[in-house]
Design a protein around this motif. Structure first.
Motif, PDB file in Angstrom:
ATOM      1  N   ARG A   1     -20.015 -64.051  -0.379  1.00  0.00           N
ATOM      2  CA  ARG A   1     -20.140 -65.429   0.415  1.00  0.00           C
ATOM      3  C   ARG A   1     -21.458 -66.257  -0.118  1.00  0.00           C
ATOM      4  O   ARG A   1     -21.239 -67.118  -0.254  1.00  0.00           O
ATOM      5  N   ARG A   2     -22.538 -65.682  -0.579  1.00  0.00           N
ATOM      6  CA  ARG A   2     -23.701 -65.844  -1.081  1.00  0.00           C
ATOM      7  C   ARG A   2     -23.583 -66.602  -2.290  1.00  0.00           C
ATOM      8  O   ARG A   2     -24.477 -67.584  -2.640  1.00  0.00           O
ATOM      9  N   PHE A   3     -22.717 -65.882  -3.034  1.00  0.00           N
ATOM     10  CA  PHE A   3     -22.653 -66.456  -4.819  1.00  0.00           C
ATOM     11  C   PHE A   3     -21.453 -67.026  -5.000  1.00  0.00           C
ATOM     12  O   PHE A   3     -20.464 -66.376  -4.762  1.00  0.00           O
ATOM     13  N   PRO A   4     -21.448 -68.184  -5.673  1.00  0.00           N
ATOM     14  CA  PRO A   4     -20.127 -68.699  -6.015  1.00  0.00           C
ATOM     15  C   PRO A   4     -19.461 -67.710  -7.304  1.00  0.00           C
ATOM     16  O   PRO A   4     -20.081 -66.974  -7.767  1.00  0.00           O
ATOM     17  N   THR A   5     -18.160 -67.999  -7.330  1.00  0.00           N
ATOM     18  CA  THR A   5     -17.229 -67.186  -8.226  1.00  0.00           C
ATOM     19  C   THR A   5     -17.851 -67.477  -9.636  1.00  0.00           C
ATOM     20  O   THR A   5     -18.041 -68.476  -9.935  1.00  0.00           O
ATOM     21  N   GLY A   6     -18.023 -66.255 -10.300  1.00  0.00           N
ATOM     22  CA  GLY A   6     -18.666 -66.575 -11.643  1.00  0.00           C
ATOM     23  C   GLY A   6     -19.594 -65.505 -11.982  1.00  0.00           C
ATOM     24  O   GLY A   6     -19.737 -64.417 -11.495  1.00  0.00           O
ATOM     25  N   PRO A   7     -20.040 -65.651 -13.400  1.00  0.00           N
ATOM     26  CA  PRO A   7     -20.990 -64.639 -13.771  1.00  0.00           C
ATOM     27  C   PRO A   7     -22.234 -63.975 -12.817  1.00  0.00           C
ATOM     28  O   PRO A   7     -22.563 -62.975 -12.746  1.00  0.00           O
TER      29      PRO A   7
END
Length: 99
Positions: free
Chosen positions: A27-33
């Motif tokens: 939830r805290r971090f957007p999809t990706g590296p």
């Protein structure tokens, strides 16, 4: 409650907490590296927890026999333990797909 049931209940609670933490991380971090890097340790911990919940004896055998290098016998025992764990997990996977 027996010690076995207490251990399983604690493991389920631990897995639930890890799942909740992983969901929060996602939830805290957007999809990706960045998410991949930030949540990797929780993903690994949850996977290990679920595997040890589904196949406790086989998981423990892999953990103890494959934790370090050793003799040809130990490597052979490690490989056998890994096969046993894979078989146990496949039984759970097949039982889930039939449900």
């Amino acid at each position: 409650m027996s010690e076995t049931h207490k251990g399983k209940a604690m493991n389920v609670t631990r897995c639930e907490r890890l799942h909740h933490s992983l969901c929060e991380c996602h939830r805290r971090f957007p999809t990706g590296p960045v998410r991949d890097t930030s949540c990797r340790h929780l993903n690994h911990a949850l996977a290990s927890c679920l595997v040890s919940q589904a196949c406790p004896d086989e998981s423990e055998a892999v953990r103890s026999l494959c934790s370090s290098g050793g003799t040809a016998l130990k490597r052979s025992q490690c490989q056998q333990a890994q096969h046993s764990l894979a078989f146990c997990l496949s039984l759970h996977q097949n039982s889930q797909s039939e449900a």
